[in-house]
Design a protein around this motif. Structure first.
Motif, PDB file in Angstrom:
ATOM      1  N   ASP A 117      29.689  78.217  22.817  1.00  0.00           N
ATOM      2  CA  ASP A 117      31.147  79.177  22.633  1.00  0.00           C
ATOM      3  C   ASP A 117      31.391  79.690  23.420  1.00  0.00           C
ATOM      4  O   ASP A 117      32.535  79.933  23.414  1.00  0.00           O
ATOM      5  CB  ASP A 117      30.003  80.709  21.080  1.00  0.00           C
ATOM      6  N   ASP A 121      35.375  79.462  25.076  1.00  0.00           N
ATOM      7  CA  ASP A 121      36.050  80.206  24.658  1.00  0.00           C
ATOM      8  C   ASP A 121      37.046  80.534  26.048  1.00  0.00           C
ATOM      9  O   ASP A 121      38.300  81.280  26.390  1.00  0.00           O
ATOM     10  CB  ASP A 121      35.865  81.558  24.653  1.00  0.00           C
ATOM     11  N   LYS A 122      36.147  80.396  26.997  1.00  0.00           N
ATOM     12  CA  LYS A 122      36.872  80.142  27.921  1.00  0.00           C
ATOM     13  C   LYS A 122      37.482  78.837  28.485  1.00  0.00           C
ATOM     14  O   LYS A 122      38.867  79.483  29.347  1.00  0.00           O
ATOM     15  CB  LYS A 122      35.646  79.914  29.640  1.00  0.00           C
ATOM     16  N   ARG A 124      39.612  78.242  26.429  1.00  0.00           N
ATOM     17  CA  ARG A 124      40.417  78.172  25.802  1.00  0.00           C
ATOM     18  C   ARG A 124      41.454  79.477  26.208  1.00  0.00           C
ATOM     19  O   ARG A 124      42.724  78.976  26.687  1.00  0.00           O
ATOM     20  CB  ARG A 124      40.459  79.136  24.340  1.00  0.00           C
ATOM     21  N   TYR A 125      41.386  80.317  27.106  1.00  0.00           N
ATOM     22  CA  TYR A 125      41.821  81.242  28.725  1.00  0.00           C
ATOM     23  C   TYR A 125      41.684  80.270  29.349  1.00  0.00           C
ATOM     24  O   TYR A 125      43.374  80.491  29.822  1.00  0.00           O
ATOM     25  CB  TYR A 125      41.379  81.511  28.488  1.00  0.00           C
TER      26      TYR A 125
END
Length: 316
Positions: A117, A121-122, A124-125
């Motif tokens: 997870d 997130d990384k 997506r960034y």
């Protein structure tokens, strides 16, 4: 910007052992340690080609710390997620007297759902500043077989150009997400289509099959170059390309040559070069990689020289 994702990063050890024999005691006459894993190797090659690149993925334990520190020392931008379990070590034994290469690859760490997870997130960034994402290498333990498919679907929602380089069930699942580029070697492509290849015609048919399975472009690389099927006109039509550079006598190691080939193709694509130029650069990078120890390691001057010798034939 190109981002590479390596879930199963490794410390790659390459040792040169003349007259290597199983069961015998040997002394290596040369050795090299580098951060590895397919995505890391692609990042190293892209940096050598002058492309802006960031390497991300999973890294754990002392080996993971070494991977991150050495990438930083190489000047390769990186942003890895630290995990609890230890990253793997892979070993390649090269016998210069026979040209044979023996590889021993560990399975890799056990990865928790919460760690995946954080990686998502990384990604997506990082996707906010990237044009191309490369998802490459084997999956560590406890990572679902369809995880690459999941990642690729996420990236497609962001209109990202994607490339995937893996094998077996993970590649079969990834094709369902319609990646921009897949780049298996002959053995990996044979496993996917279910039969052995007798010649380049079989490779060409297999490359077309891979595009029918979902890939926009398929590059099957072999010891003398690659056979590619590249779709055009929104994916309705395509052309087959055969790019060859006959193997030379100065091969030192083939470790990472497929990763260098993919990096060359993506570098050209990032620069909006036509397929012929992209494949010439790809094959030249793969060949230049074989002249040195280390995956994704080559001299750009060698690439320039080799590109002029690549022969390309195209057909509908």
């Amino acid at each position: 910007m190109i981002v590479t994702v390596t879930l199963n990063a490794a410390l790659d050890r390459t040792v040169r052992v003349p007259n290597f024999q199983l069961g015998a005691r040997h002394r290596a006459d040369a050795s090299l340690r580098l951060p590895g894993g397919k995505g890391v190797n692609v990042a190293r090659a892209l940096k050598s080609l002058g492309q802006p690149v960031i390497a991300t993925g999973l890294a754990g334990g002392r080996v993971g710390t070494y991977i991150i520190e050495e990438l930083t020392q190489e000047g390769i931008l990186n942003d890895f997620v630290r995990i609890a379990d230890e990253s793997r070590t892979s070993t390649a034994v090269i016998d210069p007297t026979t040209g044979q290469q023996t590889e021993i690859n560990e399975w890799g760490p056990s990865v928790q759902a919460a760690e995946l997870d954080v990686l998502l997130d990384k990604i997506r960034y990082l996707s906010k500043g990237a044009e191309i994402f490369v998802v490459a290498g084997s999956l560590p333990r406890d990572v679902p077989t369809d995880y690459y498919e999941y990642l690729l679907r996420e990236l497609r929602q962001e209109k990202m150009i994607t490339a995937v380089d893996t094998s077996g069930p993970a590649l079969r699942a990834a094709l369902q997400a319609e990646p921009g580029v897949v780049s298996p070697n002959v053995r990996e492509a044979e496993e996917l289509v279910g039969h052995e290849f007798g010649d380049e015609d079989d490779m060409a048919a297999a490359a077309e099959t891979l595009t029918q399975m979902g890939a926009e472009s398929a590059l099957i690389h072999h010891e003398d170059g690659c056979v590619a099927r590249i779709r055009t006109d929104g994916g309705r039509k395509g052309r087959t390309y055969r790019a060859r550079l006959p193997r030379r006598a100065d091969v030192v190691s083939t470790v990472g040559s497929g990763d260098a080939l993919l990096a060359g193709y993506l570098s050209a694509r990032q620069s909006h070069q036509p397929p012929e130029a992209a494949l010439a650069l790809a094959v030249a990078c793969g060949a230049a990689n074989t002249q040195r120890f280390g995956a994704g390691v080559f001299d750009p001057a060698d690439v320039e020289s080799l590109m002029r010798r690549v022969e390309i034939v195209s057909e509908d």
